[in-house]
Design an enzyme around this catalytic site. Sequence first.
Site, PDB file in Angstrom:
ATOM      1  CG  HIS A 107      29.777  20.909  12.780  1.00 22.02           C
ATOM      2  ND1 HIS A 107      29.071  20.296  13.785  1.00 22.02           N
ATOM      3  CD2 HIS A 107      31.050  20.459  12.881  1.00 22.02           C
ATOM      4  CE1 HIS A 107      29.880  19.510  14.480  1.00 22.02           C
ATOM      5  NE2 HIS A 107      31.084  19.587  13.946  1.00 22.02           N
ATOM      6  CG  HIS A 108      24.814  20.235  14.082  1.00 25.33           C
ATOM      7  ND1 HIS A 108      25.740  20.971  14.796  1.00 25.33           N
ATOM      8  CD2 HIS A 108      23.604  20.547  14.620  1.00 25.33           C
ATOM      9  CE1 HIS A 108      25.109  21.691  15.718  1.00 25.33           C
ATOM     10  NE2 HIS A 108      23.820  21.450  15.638  1.00 25.33           N
ATOM     11  CD  GLN A 170      20.222  24.579  16.207  1.00 22.02           C
ATOM     12  OE1 GLN A 170      21.108  23.754  16.331  1.00 22.02           O
ATOM     13  NE2 GLN A 170      19.413  24.908  17.211  1.00 22.02           N
ATOM     14  CG  HIS A 172      27.060  24.440  14.151  1.00 20.94           C
ATOM     15  ND1 HIS A 172      27.810  23.414  14.679  1.00 20.94           N
ATOM     16  CD2 HIS A 172      27.815  25.559  14.278  1.00 20.94           C
ATOM     17  CE1 HIS A 172      28.970  23.890  15.094  1.00 20.94           C
ATOM     18  NE2 HIS A 172      28.997  25.186  14.860  1.00 20.94           N
ATOM     19  CG  HIS A 242      22.848  17.582  23.947  1.00 24.13           C
ATOM     20  ND1 HIS A 242      23.680  18.253  23.090  1.00 24.13           N
ATOM     21  CD2 HIS A 242      22.512  18.468  24.917  1.00 24.13           C
ATOM     22  CE1 HIS A 242      23.827  19.504  23.512  1.00 24.13           C
ATOM     23  NE2 HIS A 242      23.127  19.648  24.627  1.00 24.13           N
ATOM     24  CG  HIS A 244      26.757  21.484  27.576  1.00 25.00           C
ATOM     25  ND1 HIS A 244      26.312  22.500  28.387  1.00 25.00           N
ATOM     26  CD2 HIS A 244      25.747  21.234  26.701  1.00 25.00           C
ATOM     27  CE1 HIS A 244      25.093  22.854  28.024  1.00 25.00           C
ATOM     28  NE2 HIS A 244      24.731  22.095  27.003  1.00 25.00           N
ATOM     29  CG  MET A 314      21.989  20.256  28.856  1.00 25.10           C
ATOM     30  SD  MET A 314      21.180  20.699  27.305  1.00 25.10           S
ATOM     31  CE  MET A 314      20.410  22.240  27.789  1.00 25.10           C
TER      32      MET A 314
END
Length: 976
Positions: A107-108, A170, A172, A242, A244, A314
Amino acid sequence: MAGRARSGLLLLLLGLLALQSSCLAFRSPLSVFKRFKETTRSFSNECLGTIGPVTPLDASDFALDIRMPGVTPKESDTYFCMSMRLPVDEEAFVIDFKPRASMDTVHHMLLFGCNMPSSTGSYWFCDEGTCTDKANILYAWARNAPPTRLPKGVGFRVGGETGSKYFVLQVHYGDISAFRDNHKDCSGVSVHLTRVPQPLIAGMYLMMSVDTVIPPGEKVVNADISCQYKMYPMHVFAYRVHTHHLGKVVSGYRVRNGQWTLIGRQNPQLPQAFYPVEHPVDVTFGDILAARCVFTGEGRTEATHIGGTSSDEMCNLYIMYYMEAKYALSFMTCTKNVAPDMFRTIPAEANIPIPVKPDMVMMHGHHKEAENKEKSALMQQPKQGEEEVLEQGDFYSLLSKLLGEREDVHVHKYNPTEKTESGSDLVAEIANVVQKKDLGRSDAREGAEHEEWGNAILVRDRIHRFHQLESTLRPAESRAFSFQQPGEGPWEPEPSGDFHVEEELDWPGVYLLPGQVSGVALDSKNNLVIFHRGDHVWDGNSFDSKFVYQQRGLGPIEEDTILVIDPNNAEILQSSGKNLFYLPHGLSIDTDGNYWVTDVALHQVFKLDPHSKEGPLLILGRSMQPGSDQNHFCQPTDVAVEPSTGAVFVSDGYCNSRIVQFSPSGKFVTQWGEESSGSSPRPGQFSVPHSLALVPHLDQLCVADRENGRIQCFKTDTKEFVREIKHASFGRNVFAISYIPGFLFAVNGKPYFGDQEPVQGFVMNFSSGEIIDVFKPVRKHFDMPHDIVASEDGTVYIGDAHTNTVWKFTLTEKMEHRSVKKAGIEVQEIKEAEAVVEPKVENKPTSSELQKMQEKQKLSTEPGSGVSVVLITTLLVIPVLVLLAIVMFIRWKKSRAFGDHDRKLESSSGRVLGRFRGKGSGGLNLGNFFASRKGYSRKGFDRVSTEGSDQEKDEDDGTESEEEYSAPLPKPAPSS
């Protein structure tokens, strides 16, 4: 022999590494650490054939493959992290990134730089953290997002004494259905590094809200951040947003002298990659950086605070920039709001959501500890560490303490059981969002008066469904506004006295009297091209109720329908188009000189070579067959051809209300738009899209939405709605538009009974949308001005379909503008308008001097100006002759005064002129004379100070580089 032995040994070692590590498992100095639990691996095809993470490219460059060591996620929304040590200890520079991932599985991805990873395993669950000390985001990739590319000469500094020692990746994994076969995944990023120092260093500027509170049930809550910039100039080239789940839209701006210039605006529910800015934005000492996050508290039972869990929120805007190496800072932060009152004038776009496709929505979550919490449960206050307001310059501490080094570690699950509201409610909702007037207010209670937004994902799904627009992942371009409604904002000031368009009264073309003039265009030689209907007329008997042409028995027009006209004397230079068309309409000319025309009776689009008699090069649509599929049109109106790609855009038309895109070869690509409904049409709705104008340097296509009396602009690549231009003085119709750099020209239609707005032409500043001039003809009058075209010198032609007339208009006073050149691209813009940020220009004439030069050129080149070239030459020669006589007389007197009677008068023109040039010590030095006057220098014209831009090198500085970048020293900080 020794060389062969070494080569054999190297191959053997590489083979052993491949067998041992299985999937790029680079056993760095971290290999002594405890490994993640893993079983015997079977590898996917992507993992096979790899020999190691480091690939030498040349003596100074190498590539580093940072990939997952063959992982298989067991659950959806799994976040895995892995680390890799920089293979060199000395300073290096990251100059490029290449994603190595499949959209089917990943996904990313995020790539961080730090000095110590959070785990000692070969990979780990990212909820354990990313780094134990400092983490700086270097790269982000997301499915369906555009790639991030570093500009040439720009690099991230790593290694050495101050740079990061480790990369942490990282990944996802969203939907794990692709892992049903239990294959291993080796997704990651290839990083191109060089040991060659880069002249420009990339860095990150983080704008973050640390104290926002979102009350439960509050419809609209704004989190505003602003800081004054007090460092050396930085140049923004990418950004990332960014939040949520409660975040609706995040926007960032540079504010200079009260002018808001967009850095980036994005929907935080989209894949959170770095998105390139449409045009580079420079930030200099004294500018203000401002950001706004728009949230909703609906669905929450208690207040939501800023924090690191999924129950918190955030508000982050990451600005990726570069600076000159000797002044570079790798990170800066802003967590305050130093100018809250300034947000009263924030552009309305900052509060308007961006529609997205459902499959592009980002999956969110933070920290597994929140996974078991009920969404409606009581929300805990943030921990003391999360509430702490840290030092503004401590970027890494902010990430560590406020984000817990776990930003973007998500565990929110997509809930397919969420239901949508009714379509009628949605239509009203979207209309209110778009039309609401007080969008710019920063107060949460004032914002609560806006229409309800509901769940962010569902709202975007509905907008997509009702607008039928291609969604975009790219931000709107750098500009000072998005769109306004009539009567709002600084839209209609008094026309500027410095700019006025008037009819050229001695142009004979007004008496040509062809048939109904439906289209006008300019070819590469600035000749006027007219498309007319000859003896055919479009009236009430032309079509039936199904838009089928009823006068086919008349046959095609038997005279030439395309006329090429000399722009000065209106003589017909060329003609064509006989026995081909029935009811001509739109005309445009591409960069290759081909004509693109539409015929509303034939329901077709034609591409014609003006120099060929072999017939059309391309025909789109079916003859005499109206339709709305990929192979049919219904009375198409106009065509625009994108210069760089050759993409063909057709406005279709009177009965389809859509824009259709084709490839250069005529293959259908996509379409967007729908018929407008009601008195307040939404973006992407049309009522006769009648005329098209491309804005190439902004990648925009503007549409004259005729019956809605407005102009809509869209991105040519993503079809995202960018802006609407609408003025009360347009009346109910906008028939045609034309663009030249910095300006948009338009013409409206005759007023309806009882309306007051006259039919006239308009000149608008494209950047701000304001009208800076209106104009009408003197000879005859506008009845149905059907098309308009403008040349870059400001000459305008308008064709009228009822009076069968073409008018020529010219500037009575040359528009004052500046010519800004960077890397061969020239942009002209109104002096007072800040349209597109460009580098500072040096050794260029001032705008007033340039204006005088252009006027002189025009006087000497335009036959229609009425000024004789001979007369001008005479006027220039006479003063020179007089001056020569005076100087010769002075020299003669001087010789006699000193008794030098025997010296002969120097009659040589070379010696006399030499003294005029200042070459003789005792002569009249005109160069020094003029250089001593105010406003002149010996090097030529003084440099024009183009605010907020780089400096270009002198033409004669003798260097081979195309530019000389020199960052000016910052001004001293105010004493207060």
